[in-house]
Design a protein around this motif. Structure first.
Motif, short mmCIF file in Angstrom:
data_model
loop_
_atom_site.label_atom_id
_atom_site.label_comp_id
_atom_site.label_asym_id
_atom_site.label_seq_id
_atom_site.Cartn_x
_atom_site.Cartn_y
_atom_site.Cartn_z
N LEU A 1 0.84 -1.21 0.00
CA LEU A 1 0.00 0.00 0.00
C LEU A 1 0.87 1.26 0.00
CD1 LEU A 1 -2.70 -1.09 2.63
CD2 LEU A 1 -2.94 -1.02 0.14
N GLU B 1 2.53 1.69 -3.57
CA GLU B 1 1.69 2.24 -4.63
C GLU B 1 1.18 3.65 -4.29
OE1 GLU B 1 -2.04 0.01 -5.29
OE2 GLU B 1 -1.77 -0.90 -3.33
N GLY B 2 1.65 4.19 -3.16
CA GLY B 2 1.33 5.58 -2.83
C GLY B 2 0.01 5.77 -2.10
N LYS B 3 -0.65 4.68 -1.71
CA LYS B 3 -1.92 4.82 -0.99
C LYS B 3 -1.72 5.18 0.47
CE LYS B 3 -4.93 1.82 -3.75
NZ LYS B 3 -5.57 0.50 -3.80
N TRP B 4 -0.62 4.71 1.03
CA TRP B 4 -0.32 4.94 2.44
C TRP B 4 1.03 5.67 2.57
CZ3 TRP B 4 -1.27 0.91 6.81
CH2 TRP B 4 -2.62 0.50 6.81
N GLY C 1 -2.77 -3.65 6.31
CA GLY C 1 -3.11 -4.01 4.93
C GLY C 1 -3.47 -5.48 4.78
#
Lengths: 246, 246
Positions: free
Chosen positions: B207, B210-213, B231
């Motif tokens: 996460l 991919e830049g979500k967190w 996650g």
């Protein structure tokens, strides 16, 4: 309007009779052509830079084909991959090319990797993907002997009896042997290779590695121009087509 | 006289329900115990440093067992390998040990590798042996965030609901993320891990990749002590048990 495409393809050679479409079983070419048919409805022929034998793998085979269907490159790649399931064949990229591009006839060079795992224990994780050799191999001696084969030579001694090439004279650009831990990696490149040439060279270098042959014996085998004078054919398991250039 | 043995074992986790003997299918432990029975006639129990889940691989699992039969180490290794065929389990070495050696209870540390192949195309050669992630991952951001998990913590947020360990507090010695070409390698070591801990940490770091967190979200998930706050569990395919020390 027809578009010519260049595909770069990875495959696990184990379930296949080889690259080429044959009556006796599943081929990589057949799987790709079936995926094209499902995707676009077209009966295209897929041409490859190298027609690998049964059990031989590819990290980056190059193939070409013509498609009437108009698509973005990513769509060609993703759609073919969708229709290739569950076969272990994956299209890494699809690139539009000029109409004179041909994966086989335009190819100016090909490269292969041969992997030997040099240990006593059988292969669990790498079964079918490397040649397990129990007897300790001297990679430096193999590397020295390999240089006897580099250059322009008549490779009749390293050519399968069924080889259909007209001319047994080839220029071997590179044949390097390197040990990485328990693995011995043989890297080779040439404009083209004779049938079984890489596996016959590796089977011969293995004799050097185990101390049965000196480098001079490799030179003698080459000069004999007689398949019976070189070493045995190494198994398909360890061979990977790694690239083609244009 | 009974001899205690230490085995180092490689296996491909794909065909197995996991390390541990179970009623519902083939286990690595079951295959090894059956090989011992065929080799020596003895009903030995084989204990492992780590009880890997279904689909998880090992490059160097350590196991211990007692044998009445007197043999040289090479004979134990070769005979077990003979009787392990055709299962993808290979005994790399067999070493005689003092009777107080126990692969599980004497173990002072364990290490794992998790392999992500970060590309759009599906896996052909590495199918079942790595986690294919299509979205581009930032390995440096993953490495930075991973350091939030190193040290002594309550890892409840990264623990399977079925985990049987009494204490969720563990000391994570190492969690390193490195990109090697299209592959991202996560290396981790600790005295011991909770059930699914490595896969849950990798699923969380993905996460971040991919830049979500952000890294702070990893700290927050850890501090929440709630599995629902971290996650998802990364697939078994990419996980390899790589070593145990004593």
């Amino acid at each position: 309007m027809t578009q010519r495409w260049k595909l770069t393809i990875e495959y696990d050679g184990r379930p296949f009779v080889g690259w080429q479409r044959q009556d006796n079983g599943l081929s990589v070419q057949g799987c790709l052509e079936e995926a094209v048919r499902r995707f676009s409805g077209e009966a295209a022929t897929v041409h490859a830079a190298g027609r690998t034998d049964a059990g031989v793998h590819a990290l980056a085979m190059v193939a070409s084909l013509d498609l009437e269907k108009q698509c973005r490159p990513d769509t060609v790649r993703d759609a073919l991959n969708h229709h290739l399931r569950p076969h272990p064949v994956s299209v890494l990229s699809a690139e539009p090319m000029a109409e004179d591009f041909h994966a086989r006839f335009s190819c100016r060079g090909r490269s292969y990797l041969y992997r030997i795992v040099n240990r006593r224990a059988p292969l669990a994780l790498e079964a079918g993907r490397a040649w397990q050799v129990s007897v300790p191999l001297d990679a430096e001696a193999m590397q020295e002997a390999a240089q006897r084969l580099v250059g322009r030579h008549d490779f009749t001694s390293f050519r399968a009896s069924l080889c259909q090439a007209k001319d047994p004279v080839k220029t071997l650009d590179r044949l390097d042997v390197e040990r990485v831990g328990e693995e011995i990696r043989v890297t080779t490149a040439a404009r083209s290779f004779l049938h079984h040439q890489v596996r016959n060279m590796v089977g011969t270098l293995k004799l050097v590695g185990e101390g049965k042959w000196a480098a001079d014996a490799v030179t003698a085998a080459l000069e004999a121009r007689d398949r019976a004078k070189a070493g045995p054919t190494a198994p398909a398991d360890g061979l990977y087509f790694t690239g083609a250039w244009y």
